[in-house]
Design a protein around this motif. Structure first.
Motif, short mmCIF file in Angstrom:
data_model
loop_
_atom_site.label_atom_id
_atom_site.label_comp_id
_atom_site.label_asym_id
_atom_site.label_seq_id
_atom_site.Cartn_x
_atom_site.Cartn_y
_atom_site.Cartn_z
N MET A 1 41.29 28.62 49.71
CA MET A 1 42.65 28.82 49.21
C MET A 1 43.05 27.74 48.22
SD MET A 1 44.88 30.16 52.47
CE MET A 1 46.33 29.44 51.77
N GLU A 2 42.75 26.50 48.55
CA GLU A 2 43.10 25.40 47.66
C GLU A 2 42.35 25.50 46.33
OE1 GLU A 2 42.54 21.84 49.92
OE2 GLU A 2 44.26 22.26 51.22
N GLY A 3 41.12 25.98 46.37
CA GLY A 3 40.37 26.17 45.14
C GLY A 3 40.96 27.25 44.25
N LYS A 4 41.45 28.32 44.87
CA LYS A 4 41.99 29.44 44.09
C LYS A 4 43.44 29.24 43.68
CE LYS A 4 38.98 33.09 45.68
NZ LYS A 4 38.87 34.49 45.96
N TYR A 5 44.22 28.55 44.49
CA TYR A 5 45.66 28.49 44.26
C TYR A 5 46.18 27.09 43.94
CZ TYR A 5 45.27 33.06 46.41
OH TYR A 5 44.90 34.34 46.70
N ASN A 19 46.05 25.72 40.85
CA ASN A 19 46.48 25.71 39.46
C ASN A 19 47.98 26.03 39.36
OD1 ASN A 19 46.87 26.10 36.74
ND2 ASN A 19 45.11 27.43 36.48
N ASP A 20 48.75 25.21 38.64
CA ASP A 20 50.20 25.42 38.51
C ASP A 20 50.53 26.73 37.82
OD1 ASP A 20 50.83 23.07 39.79
OD2 ASP A 20 50.98 21.89 37.95
N ALA A 21 49.75 27.13 36.83
CA ALA A 21 50.01 28.38 36.13
C ALA A 21 49.83 29.58 37.07
CB ALA A 21 49.08 28.52 34.92
N THR A 22 48.82 29.52 37.91
CA THR A 22 48.59 30.60 38.87
C THR A 22 49.73 30.67 39.87
OG1 THR A 22 46.21 30.29 38.67
CG2 THR A 22 46.98 31.48 40.61
N ARG A 78 54.65 33.31 41.92
CA ARG A 78 56.07 33.24 42.27
C ARG A 78 56.89 34.26 41.48
NH1 ARG A 78 55.47 27.25 41.69
NH2 ARG A 78 54.80 26.57 43.75
N LYS A 79 56.56 34.42 40.20
CA LYS A 79 57.27 35.41 39.39
C LYS A 79 57.03 36.81 39.93
CE LYS A 79 57.18 32.76 35.09
NZ LYS A 79 56.60 32.67 33.75
N ALA A 80 55.79 37.11 40.28
CA ALA A 80 55.46 38.43 40.82
C ALA A 80 56.18 38.65 42.15
CB ALA A 80 53.96 38.57 41.00
N ALA A 81 56.27 37.62 42.99
CA ALA A 81 56.96 37.76 44.27
C ALA A 81 58.46 37.98 44.08
CB ALA A 81 56.73 36.52 45.13
N LEU A 82 59.03 37.32 43.09
CA LEU A 82 60.47 37.49 42.83
C LEU A 82 60.75 38.87 42.25
CD1 LEU A 82 63.28 36.21 42.83
CD2 LEU A 82 62.81 35.33 40.57
N LEU A 83 59.86 39.37 41.43
CA LEU A 83 60.05 40.67 40.80
C LEU A 83 59.66 41.84 41.70
CD1 LEU A 83 58.76 39.77 37.25
CD2 LEU A 83 61.11 40.35 37.86
N ILE A 113 59.40 43.04 32.17
CA ILE A 113 58.76 41.83 32.70
C ILE A 113 58.09 42.15 34.04
CG2 ILE A 113 59.18 39.45 33.44
CD1 ILE A 113 59.57 39.90 30.42
N ALA A 114 58.75 42.96 34.87
CA ALA A 114 58.18 43.33 36.17
C ALA A 114 56.86 44.08 35.99
CB ALA A 114 59.17 44.19 36.96
N ARG A 115 56.82 44.98 35.03
CA ARG A 115 55.59 45.71 34.76
C ARG A 115 54.47 44.74 34.38
NH1 ARG A 115 57.67 48.93 30.87
NH2 ARG A 115 59.14 50.07 32.11
N LYS A 116 54.83 43.73 33.62
CA LYS A 116 53.84 42.75 33.17
C LYS A 116 53.22 42.00 34.36
CE LYS A 116 53.71 38.37 30.65
NZ LYS A 116 54.49 37.45 29.83
N TYR A 117 54.04 41.60 35.32
CA TYR A 117 53.54 40.80 36.44
C TYR A 117 53.04 41.62 37.62
CZ TYR A 117 55.10 36.61 34.11
OH TYR A 117 55.25 35.60 33.20
N LEU A 118 53.65 42.76 37.88
CA LEU A 118 53.27 43.54 39.04
C LEU A 118 52.03 44.39 38.81
CD1 LEU A 118 56.75 44.57 40.44
CD2 LEU A 118 55.27 42.70 41.18
N CYS A 119 51.58 44.51 37.58
CA CYS A 119 50.37 45.29 37.32
C CYS A 119 49.11 44.47 37.60
CB CYS A 119 50.36 45.80 35.88
SG CYS A 119 50.06 44.52 34.66
#
Length: 187
Positions: A30-34, A36-39, A44-49, A165-171
């Protein structure tokens, strides 16, 4: 959500050796995959949307930062869409830039059109983005079994900026496990 998973996966004295080893390996993965700040920002954006969660599992500082980032992204998208590429406003801009001073004539309006102009409120892209975000966060969370993309499709009229924006992140596919399985069985 990741913080919760990390707390659950921390080894305790009561864990058997095998359980402790499994928890350690999962945490390392998990730490290896998550890490990165950008990831993390994208997640977080996907979870909010996602209308099933709306950021319910985020800490207040993360939620505030994510809302600010999304509002800025929505405003930038709205400003890009609203910039005139042709028409009278664009011709006027080009005439002013070139210094020719010749601007196209405005249409004359009738007295009946005065009321329509006065009633129209013009919101900036930032104000519209903020308003959409506030309205969205006041909505009820949908059932966990419902499709978030279907929800956005049916509510696109009310949240026009956020829907794009939601389409962009939720896809984005949440996991690569199915494709990894295909490659591991093919070898």
């Amino acid at each position: 959500m990741l913080a919760h998973l990390k707390s659950v996966l921390e080894s305790s004295e009561q864990d058997a050796k095998l359980t402790a080893d499994l928890k350690r390996v999962i945490l390392e993965q998990m730490e290896g995959k998550y890490s990165n700040d950008a990831t993390l920002s994208m997640m977080r954006k996907a979870a909010l949307l996602d209308p099933r969660y709306r950021g319910d599992h985020m800490k207040p500082p993360e939620l505030s930062t994510t809302k600010t980032e999304l509002v800025a992204e929505m405003a930038a998208a709205a400003a890009t869409r609203a910039s005139p590429s042709f028409g009278p406003a664009r011709e006027r801009e080009e005439a002013e830039k070139s210094g020719s001073g010749i601007a196209p004539k405005k249409k004359k309006g009738s007295l009946g059109s005065l009321g329509k102009r006065a009633a129209t409120a013009v919101l900036t892209a930032d104000q519209k983005s903020e308003a959409e975000m506030s309205m969205y966060l006041q909505e009820m969370v949908i059932d966990g079994e419902e499709d978030p993309l279907t929800w956005w499709k049916s509510n696109q009229g009310r949240f026009s900026l956020m829907a794009n924006i939601a389409r962009k992140y939720l896809c984005i596919c949440a996991t690569s496990a199915p494709s990894e399985r295909v490659f591991s069985t093919a070898v």
